[in-house]
Design a protein around this motif. Structure first.
Motif, PDB file in Angstrom:
ATOM      1  N   VAL A   1     -76.559 -37.081 -60.245  1.00  0.00           N
ATOM      2  CA  VAL A   1     -76.336 -37.135 -58.797  1.00  0.00           C
ATOM      3  C   VAL A   1     -74.910 -37.579 -58.468  1.00  0.00           C
ATOM      4  N   ALA A   2     -74.336 -38.424 -59.320  1.00  0.00           N
ATOM      5  CA  ALA A   2     -72.948 -38.852 -59.090  1.00  0.00           C
ATOM      6  C   ALA A   2     -72.000 -37.655 -59.184  1.00  0.00           C
ATOM      7  N   ARG A   3     -72.186 -36.835 -60.227  1.00  0.00           N
ATOM      8  CA  ARG A   3     -71.294 -35.688 -60.419  1.00  0.00           C
ATOM      9  C   ARG A   3     -71.509 -34.627 -59.348  1.00  0.00           C
ATOM     10  N   ILE A   4     -72.761 -34.355 -59.050  1.00  0.00           N
ATOM     11  CA  ILE A   4     -73.044 -33.314 -58.058  1.00  0.00           C
ATOM     12  C   ILE A   4     -72.605 -33.778 -56.672  1.00  0.00           C
ATOM     13  N   GLY A   5     -72.922 -35.029 -56.359  1.00  0.00           N
ATOM     14  CA  GLY A   5     -72.706 -35.519 -54.994  1.00  0.00           C
ATOM     15  C   GLY A   5     -71.378 -36.214 -54.784  1.00  0.00           C
ATOM     16  N   ARG A   6     -70.524 -36.252 -55.783  1.00  0.00           N
ATOM     17  CA  ARG A   6     -69.220 -36.951 -55.714  1.00  0.00           C
ATOM     18  C   ARG A   6     -69.407 -38.373 -55.189  1.00  0.00           C
ATOM     19  N   ILE A   7     -70.335 -39.048 -55.848  1.00  0.00           N
ATOM     20  CA  ILE A   7     -70.697 -40.424 -55.489  1.00  0.00           C
ATOM     21  C   ILE A   7     -70.380 -41.270 -56.717  1.00  0.00           C
ATOM     22  N   GLU A   8     -70.052 -42.530 -56.513  1.00  0.00           N
ATOM     23  CA  GLU A   8     -69.873 -43.375 -57.687  1.00  0.00           C
ATOM     24  C   GLU A   8     -71.214 -43.935 -58.137  1.00  0.00           C
ATOM     25  N   ALA A   9     -71.516 -43.758 -59.417  1.00  0.00           N
ATOM     26  CA  ALA A   9     -72.760 -44.326 -59.951  1.00  0.00           C
ATOM     27  C   ALA A   9     -72.498 -45.754 -60.397  1.00  0.00           C
ATOM     28  N   PRO A  10     -73.478 -46.638 -60.248  1.00  0.00           N
ATOM     29  CA  PRO A  10     -73.267 -48.019 -60.704  1.00  0.00           C
ATOM     30  C   PRO A  10     -73.073 -48.050 -62.222  1.00  0.00           C
ATOM     31  N   ALA A  11     -72.118 -48.845 -62.672  1.00  0.00           N
ATOM     32  CA  ALA A  11     -71.902 -49.001 -64.112  1.00  0.00           C
ATOM     33  C   ALA A  11     -73.064 -49.794 -64.700  1.00  0.00           C
TER      34      ALA A  11
END
Lengths: 168, 168
Positions: free
Chosen positions: A68-78
């Motif tokens: 979802v981070a890659r598709i949605g250009r969102i930062e995923a929590p580390a």
């Protein structure tokens, strides 16, 4: 009638994590009944050079959050991959679920043709959004979820196919 | 931009079968090099009450052919589950691929809300088309494909994650 990309990702992952959280709990209760140390189960693997249970859960989490981070250009929590107990794995699952639930549908829908790059230490893979989901994300998500389940079955935990599928 | 149901089923299955046919060939060649009897590999399983390699391939085939048959109201070819060799498993995969390739897109597209019934010896499950695909068919398809791959890894066959994923 066609299906929006959000419906092929976030709810699918949430369903999987719910099943996983439940079968991990079942395995933990069984280990306690049998006097099997948690460390033994968490370190179990199907082949010497395959990842242990702990890492399989970490990889399912990564598959979903990075998708979802890659598709949605969102930062995923580390997440530091430092889990060493059932409680910590459940916390990892809960954190992944919380992140997924906060992803707005608008960030995912319509991104079927968007460019997605997956960088690995050795090379980069370039996808479009939909083939990324159908040919990479979902095969990986279910690979690691099945591997986690199969490790538990291999060690004798009383989990069954319905635990893998979740309520149907 | 949304995705038609055909694109979530037939091409996804074809991709999986291509990868599976290739990793089974690789495992067979390795068994021959090592002098491991094919029967030993084909009968291998991850737990005593889990299905062996042969049955995992049969179940992947069933997952795919029954999915399109149920969604598309098409008759799937009967397959007797009598495979006992790599050649027979490859023939099963080839027959499943041939059936899938003949399924017309019109039979699948638009069936997201169609009623689908899955009958088992003990009970029936009722789905709508899309949740049947996302919550039952794909998890099952990848479960059995991963189990087949994991059995080979467990026995030491030199297959890797890229063999499972197929070309990406």
């Amino acid at each position: 009638m066609a299906t929006e990309l959000y419906d092929l990702t976030v709810p699918v992952f949430l369903r999987g994590f719910k099943a996983m959280a439940a079968f991990l709990d079942k395995a933990r209760a069984w280990a306690d009944e049998q006097g099997i140390p948690h460390e033994e189960l968490l370190a179990a693997r199907l082949a010497e050079d395959m990842a242990p249970l702990t890492a399989q859960i970490q990889r399912v989490s990564d598959s979903a959050k990075l998708a979802v981070a890659r598709i949605g250009r969102i930062e995923a929590p580390a997440m530091a991959d430092t889990e060493t107990s059932f409680d910590e794995l459940q916390a990892r699952i809960a954190a992944t679920i919380a992140f997924l639930k906060a992803v707005p549908r608008e960030a995912i829908d319509g991104r079927e043709d968007a460019d997605v790059e997956v960088k690995t230490p050795s090379r980069s893979f370039h996808f479009k959004g939909l083939p990324y989901v159908t040919g990479f994300v979902l095969p990986n998500f279910y690979f690691h979820m099945t591997a986690a389940y199969a490790i538990l079955r291999h060690k004798g935990a009383p989990v069954g196919k319905m635990d893998y599928l979740g309520g149907i």
